[in-house]
Scaffold this motif. Structure first.
Motif, short mmCIF file in Angstrom:
data_model
loop_
_atom_site.label_atom_id
_atom_site.label_comp_id
_atom_site.label_asym_id
_atom_site.label_seq_id
_atom_site.Cartn_x
_atom_site.Cartn_y
_atom_site.Cartn_z
N GLU A 273 31.67 41.53 49.07
CA GLU A 273 31.79 41.20 47.77
C GLU A 273 30.16 40.49 47.36
O GLU A 273 29.88 40.91 45.99
N LYS A 281 27.07 47.66 52.41
CA LYS A 281 28.46 47.53 51.52
C LYS A 281 29.50 48.68 51.86
O LYS A 281 30.45 48.66 51.97
N ALA A 296 41.41 44.14 50.20
CA ALA A 296 40.14 44.86 49.90
C ALA A 296 40.52 46.05 48.72
O ALA A 296 39.58 46.46 48.29
N ALA A 299 38.90 46.51 45.25
CA ALA A 299 37.39 46.49 45.21
C ALA A 299 37.03 47.86 46.04
O ALA A 299 35.75 48.28 45.38
N SER A 302 37.14 50.58 43.35
CA SER A 302 35.94 50.51 42.25
C SER A 302 34.59 51.22 42.89
O SER A 302 33.74 51.64 42.10
N PHE A 303 34.36 50.73 44.12
CA PHE A 303 33.02 50.90 44.81
C PHE A 303 33.16 52.48 44.99
O PHE A 303 31.89 53.02 44.71
#
Length: 384
Positions: A273, A281, A296, A299, A302-303
């Motif tokens: 994060e 990342k 996770a 997130a 989205s990544f």
């Protein structure tokens, strides 16, 4: 439900992405058991035999061999089919005492000089074993890394360990002595290996500092393995600070990825994060998926959509597996799966083209053996 119990059934999945994911995460975390081994063999029996490629056997090599496993291995080697070479590759991992017990059955399938050198260790006393270890180290230091010789050295040190000949204090002394040198000696690397085999928790702070020696690949590999095997929250605490810089993050992420504790998941998520380095990342996202982290998933999704380091890995593969195993019915599941399969197909096509071009340059005839090593005629294999 434990991590192993959750993921192990997927070894038998007909979905090769899930099967590969399950085998890899169990293997890299050193969680495999006798049951894992036999489940993997059941999966192997469902696949076509291929003497060149095997998607199962390489991922059971870290499972400690029991007598039942050895008996099964011998029975399969004696079938003399095209999987024999793969079964034979596992003999290097069989305990020396088991090799002695089944010497006659194994004799036709293992190099006799190698077998005798392994068995001779059982008859050596402490001084002889230490002298043999010194001989191996001298060869490695003079000629450079050689896998079979390095593994033989591990077998020697494992025999010394079983006899209680090397104390934790002695291991620490060798490691500390090596820290003062520009490069770790092989004796130092073997001491790191033994610290992991014996799960020496007292050496965790010392072992963790070795992650800074980023130019020493063999050492780093053994340090990561040792810390994963020890696998305590203390390891997580000491390794966390190495997640920040890219050079040390490669090993640090690998370690935390393969310690299946909730604290490891928390640390990986916190750093995911807050890091701004896209490569770190990406590694953290992959590790979280391999931790089967449900927290996770939003997130990481989205990544993936925003853009990650595609030159490092295909993040859709572990994300897909994480969602399926956790029963998360994400609307993009099939899209991710197809993306992985398409990439694999492109890779196989490129490999086939390389082999075909090589065959043309070497003037391989259509009835000659295929350069890929399958044992088939070129026209029946990559020449199609």
């Amino acid at each position: 439900m434990s991590f192993l119990n959750k993921v192990q059934p997927f070894i038998l999945s007909q979905d090769k992405i899930l099967r590969s994911f399950a085998l890899q995460v169990i293997d890299k975390s050193y969680m495999g058991t006798e049951e894992t081994f036999f489940t993997a063999l059941e999966a192997l029996d469902q696949q076509p035999i291929n003497p060149v490629k095997n998607s199962i056997i390489p991922y059971v090599r870290n499972i400690p061999f029991t007598e039942r496993m050895v008996k099964e291995l011998i029975e399969r080697i004696q079938r003399n089919d095209d999987n024999q070479i793969w079964y034979g590759s596992l003999l290097q991992k069989v305990e020396t005492t088991h090799l002695l017990s089944y010497k006659e059955q194994l004799a036709p399938f293992i190099n006799q000089d190698v077998l005798e050198s392994y068995l001779s260790l059982l008859n050596m006393d402490q001084d002889q074993l230490l002298a043999e270890a010194d001989s191996v180290i001298e060869q490695l230091e003079s000629t450079g890394y050689h896998q079979s010789l390095f593994q033989y050295g591990k077998r020697i040190y494992k025999e010394l360990m079983k006899r209680g000949e090397l104390s934790h204090r002695e291991l620490e002394s060798v490691i500390v002595e090596n820290i003062e040198e520009d490069y770790f000696s092989y004796k130092g690397i073997y001491s790191v290996y033994l610290a992991g085999e014996q799960k020496v928790t007292a050496l965790v702070p010392l072992l963790s500092t070795l992650l800074e020696r980023t130019s020493e690949d063999i050492l780093l590999e053994e340090v990561a393995k040792a810390l994963i095997k020890i696998g305590t929250e203390d390891v997580i605490q000491h390794v966390e600070k190495y997640l920040i810089e890219l050079d040390t993050a490669y090993s640090a992420v690998e370690i935390l990825e393969n310690i299946k504790l909730s604290r490891a998941e928390e640390v990986l998520l916190q750093h995911f994060e807050k890091t701004s380095d896209i490569t770190i990342k990406t590694m953290l996202a992959d590790a979280l998926c391999r931790q089967l982290s449900t927290k996770a998933v939003p997130a990481v999704v989205s990544f993936v959509e925003e853009g990650y380091d595609k030159g490092m890995l295909n993040l859709k593969e572990p994300l897909y597996a994480c969602c399926v195993i956790n029963n998360i019915d994400h609307p993009q599941l099939e899209e991710w799966k197809q993306s992985v399969l398409d990439e694999e197909a492109r890779f196989e096509k490129r490999q086939k083209e390389i082999i075909q071009n090589h065959a043309k340059s070497q003037k391989v005839g259509r009835n000659d053996p295929c350069p890929c090593g399958s044992g088939k005629k070129f026209k029946k294999c990559c020449g199609k």
